[in-house]
Write a protein that holds these residues in place. Structure first.
Motif, PDB file in Angstrom:
ATOM      1  N   ARG A  50      17.913  15.837  22.009  1.00 18.96           N
ATOM      2  CA  ARG A  50      18.606  14.662  22.540  1.00 18.96           C
ATOM      3  C   ARG A  50      18.333  13.458  21.680  1.00 18.96           C
TER       4      ARG A  50
ATOM      5  N   GLY B 165      29.196  11.452  25.486  1.00 19.34           N
ATOM      6  CA  GLY B 165      27.785  11.761  25.680  1.00 19.34           C
ATOM      7  C   GLY B 165      27.289  11.541  27.097  1.00 19.34           C
TER       8      GLY B 165
ATOM      9  N   ARG C  43      26.048  12.575  21.073  1.00 16.82           N
ATOM     10  CA  ARG C  43      24.659  12.698  21.515  1.00 16.82           C
ATOM     11  C   ARG C  43      24.392  14.082  22.109  1.00 16.82           C
TER      12      ARG C  43
END
Lengths: 172, 133
Positions: free
Chosen positions: B133, B55, A128
């Motif tokens: 994002r 992440g 991400r």
């Protein structure tokens, strides 16, 4: 379905699996210290399959190779990377081949570039982080070189393959 | 096999000028992405490194003071800050690409350890804040 094609697919799958394993012993990442930098030897098989058997068989061989490589120690994260990279590469190569504008070399270079883009995509999905796009320019530079090399290998293979398989080129 | 198709097959397997276009296309794409991505990154004041695992931000380290941190995921990365720079100085992951990346110091720079799913990012200064994002 054709027994000859199915047999050829099995041989090519085994070959691709062996090549993706052998590739780990070529320390290209010492010359270019970036994650995901590899020679793309298994892509030679995808290319050969695309030209000899068509995109459908190439896709099946690719899928089997990725799954088997994951079973043989690549792991689940590795699977996502090889699937994203492999299928984006195959998609681009099949489309580019159809235009008949490039030879095997051009198809291979664009496929290698697409493979890198696909891996970055997998990285972005997994971590991400859009920052990974920063690696893409370097990986694309590398892919221009490795793509030409794998194209050279594929051209050699395709020229040497017995005519019995080559006959399929005109049919498909 | 007919001679015409033989000729056609040979041409498909031989390097032709059009293939240089493919190479140039890839190089141009690399240039454009690099230009867009890296022009947004300059500035040395108030830099800090963020360490992400899967992440998720797990740690922030200012580059102004020397320090060391261990990030444990599937593997173990040792991250070292020294003299305004940061590097993954040791790792037990396969390949050790993160260690081979070496020292980085500019905003927007990053070190990635894919096996450990760890990313070290430098932020602050006038670096890029508009990341995807």
């Amino acid at each position: 379905m054709d027994a000859r094609k199915i047999t050829a697919s099995a041989v090519l799958t085994a070959l691709a699996l062996a090549l993706s394993y052998i590739e780990r012993f070529i320390p290209l990442n010492l010359a270019v210290p970036l994650p995901g930098v590899r020679l793309g030897l298994a892509n030679v098989v995808t290319l050969a399959a695309l030209y000899l058997l068509g995109s459908g068989y190439a896709a099946v061989i690719l899928l089997l190779r990725c799954l088997l490589a994951a079973l043989f120690g690549g792991g689940a994260a590795g699977l996502l990377f090889s699937l994203c990279g492999g299928f984006l590469a195959l998609l681009v190569m099949a489309a580019v081949k159809r235009t008949a504008f490039f030879s095997v070399f051009g198809v291979s270079v664009l496929g290698a570039a697409a493979h890198q883009a696909g891996q970055i995509l997998a990285g972005i999905l997994l971590m991400r982080s859009g920052y990974l796009v920063g690696y893409l320019p370097f990986l694309l530079l590398v892919s221009a070189v490795t793509g030409l090399l794998t194209g050279l290998m594929a051209a050699g293979v395709l020229r040497a393959v017995p005519a019995i398989l080559k006959r399929e080129v005109e049919q498909s | 096999m007919a001679p015409a198709s033989e000729k056609k097959t040979k041409r498909v397997y031989a390097f032709r000028p059009a293939d240089l276009l493919a190479v140039l296309l890839v190089l141009a794409l690399a240039g454009v992405i690099a230009a867009v991505f890296f022009t947004r990154t300059v500035g040395q004041e108030g830099l800090y490194a963020e360490i992400y695992r899967d992440g998720v931000l797990v740690r922030t380290m200012p580059l102004s003071s020397d320090a060391e941190a261990v990030v444990q995921g599937l593997y173990r990365n040792t991250v070292t800050v020294r003299g305004g720079r940061i590097a993954v100085t040791s790792s037990d992951c396969p390949g050790e690409d993160c260690v081979h990346t070496g020292w980085i110091s500019g905003a927007g720079g990053s070190i990635v350890c894919l096996p450990n799913r760890v990313e070290v990012r430098i932020r602050g200064g006038s670096g890029p804040d508009a990341e995807v994002r």
